[in-house]
Enzyme design. Structure first.
Site, short mmCIF file in Angstrom:
data_model
loop_
_atom_site.label_atom_id
_atom_site.label_comp_id
_atom_site.label_asym_id
_atom_site.label_seq_id
_atom_site.Cartn_x
_atom_site.Cartn_y
_atom_site.Cartn_z
CE1 TYR A 160 -3.23 2.49 0.56
CE2 TYR A 160 -3.58 2.83 2.31
CZ TYR A 160 -4.09 3.07 1.27
OH TYR A 160 -4.84 4.21 1.89
CG ASP A 199 -4.23 2.41 -3.40
OD1 ASP A 199 -4.03 2.86 -4.20
OD2 ASP A 199 -4.78 3.26 -2.50
#
Length: 382
Positions: A160, A199
Site C-alpha cells: 500500500y 494500491d
C-alpha cells in the site's frame, strides 16, 4: 502548476498481447457499472482459465467496515488462490476473518504509527517459502504497508504505497518510498522475477484517470510520481511491465479501480486507476489476463483487481495451484484465537468516509475538514 510531461507511454513496455476478453475489461465508458453497493449475484465471475492461479489485490478501506458491506461474500465468490489486501486499518490480525482451512497462510502487517490506519494483509492457499514485512528500516516501515512473499518461481510484493498527501505535503516521503521499493524489487530480482501489486497510488498516464487536465498537481498524478513510476517500470536487471495496461492499452473508464465517495464519482464514472500488477518481464509470458472487477463496488471505494498467472510446465514442481513444501515462513500468521477487543479496527472508521477526498488525508492523515474533491478535481488518498 500544470504538469510538464504527459507520460503517455513507457518505452520499456513490450508490444501489447492479446488478453482475456471479458465484459469487465472491455466495456465502454457508457456501459461501465455504476452501482454503489456490492452485487448480490456473482454469476458474472468467470472460472479461472485452465492451468492458472488467481491473485487478487483489493484496497478495502477498513476491513471492519468492508465486512459489513459484502467483503466476505465477494471473497467466497471469487475464491482467489492469493488475496492481497490494503488499507485494512487493523490494529492486530483478525483471527477469524477468513478460514485457515481455506487460507492456511495468513500474514498481517499492521500500522504501529497510529491506530485504525493503513495496514496490509495477504491470504494464500499456497505455502510461501519465505515471508517478510516491511523494508527492514524505520521509520519507513511503521505504517504496515509492505508484505513480501517468496514462492517457488516468483516473489510477490504486496503493498500500500503512501500518498503524497493534501497539498503534496508528503511528496518527498513518497519519493523516498519509491526509491526504497525499486531497491527492494531489484534485490529480489537477483533470484526470481517479481509480481509487484497493490494500491500503488499513482495514475501513470492520462488515460488512467477521468479528469487529467485538472489534476496535474493532485496527489497520485504529479509529474514527480508519474516519472517515478516510469523509473520503476524501467527496472534494473530487466524491464518491468504494467500488466493490465500491456494487455489493454486503450481501455479507459473500465480500467478505473478507485471512485471517491464524494462528488458522486461512482455514478459519473469519475475514477482513477490506482491498483496494479507490475511484473518482471520474464514473467510476462505467464500472465493469462488481468481483470478489473468493476462490478464489485460498495465494500470499499476501490474495486478488486485480479491477475491470472499460468502455471509452469508440469515437470516443474512449482505449480501455483498446489501447496508447495518450503522452509518455515517468517510471517506473523494468525493463530485461531479470538480477538481481545472487537473494536480493534476503530469503529469510527466503520462508516463510509463521507468527507473522504479522492486522494484525501482521511486515508493517510485523519484530516477533520477536507474539501478537495469536486466534480472537476477528483483525486484520491494515501
Amino acid at each position: 502548476m500544470a504538469g510538464k510531461r504527459t507520460a503517455d507511454g513507457d518505452a520499456s513496455d513490450p508490444a501489447p498481447k492479446k488478453a482475456l476478453t471479458t465484459s469487465s475489461t472491455l466495456a465502454s465508458a457508457s456501459s461501465v457499472p455504476n452501482n454503489k453497493t456490492m452485487p448480490t449475484n456473482y454469476s458474472f465471475i468467470e472460472k479461472a482459465p485452465s492451468g492458472c492461479c488467481k491473485i487478487v489485490t483489493f484496497n478495502v478501506n477498513s476491513l471492519a467496515a468492508s465486512c459489513k458491506k459484502g467483503f466476505k461474500e465477494y471473497v467466497v465468490a471469487e475464491d482467489p488462490d492469493i488475496l492481497c489486501l490494503q488499507e485494512t486499518k487493523a490494529n492486530q490480525p483478525m483471527a477469524f476473518l477468513l478460514s485457515k482451512t481455506q487460507y492456511p497462510h495468513q500474514t498481517w502487517h499492521c500500522s504501529r504509527a497510529k491506530k485504525g490506519y493503513s495496514g496490509t494483509a495477504v491470504f494464500s492457499k499456497i505455502k510461501p517459502l519465505r515471508v517478510t514485512t516491511g523494508f527492514g528500516a524505520e521509520p519507513i516501515d511503521d505504517e504496515g504497508r509492505l508484505i513480501t512473499l517468496e514462492f517457488d518461481t516468483f516473489h510477490l510484493v504486496a503493498c500500500y504505497v503512501p500518498n503524497a498527501g493534501d497539498k503534496l505535503v508528503r511528496l518527498d516521503r513518497r519519493m523516498v518510498w519509491d526509491d526504497a521499493m525499486r531497491t527492494h524489487i531489484a534485490a529480489l530480482e537477483q533470484t526470481k522475477p517479481v509480481i509487484y501489486t497493490g494500491d500503488l497510488n499513482v495514475a501513470h498516464n492520462e488515460i488512467d484517470l477521468a479528469r487529467p487536465d485538472t489534476n496535474h498537481r493532485s496527489p497520485g498524478f504529479t509529474d514527480e510520481e508519474r516519472t517515478s513510476f516510469s523509473d520503476t517500470l524501467r527496472g534494473a536487471t530487466y524491464p518491468r511491465v504494467d500488466a493490465f495496461r500491456h494487455l489493454h492499452p486503450d481501455t479507459r473508464a473500465a480500467a478505473y479501480t478507485y471512485f471517491g465517495y464524494r462528488a458522486n464519482c461512482r455514478e459519473k464514472t469519475l475514477g482513477w486507476r490506482l491498483d496494479y500488477f507490475v511484473v518482471s518481464e520474464p514473467l510476462l509470458a505467464r500472465v493469462a489476463g488481468v481483470v478489473t472487477r468493476n462490478q464489485c463496488y460498495g465494500a470499499s471505494d476501490h474495486v478488486p483487481l485480479l491477475l491470472y498467472l499460468r502455471n509452469v510446465e508440469a515437470n516443474d514442481d512449482s505449480k501455483c495451484s498446489v501447496e508447495t513444501s518450503g522452509t518455515k515462513t517468517e510471517s506473523d500468521e494468525t493463530k485461531d484465537e479470538p480477538l481481545e477487543a472487537k473494536d480493534e479496527l476503530d469503529e469510527t472508521k466503520d462508516e463510509p468516509l463521507e468527507a473522504k477526498d479522492e486522494l484525501d488525508e482521511t486515508k493517510d492523515e485523519p484530516v477533520e475538514a477536507k474539501d478537495k474533491s469536486t466534480d472537476e478535481n477528483v483525486a484520491k488518498s494515501e
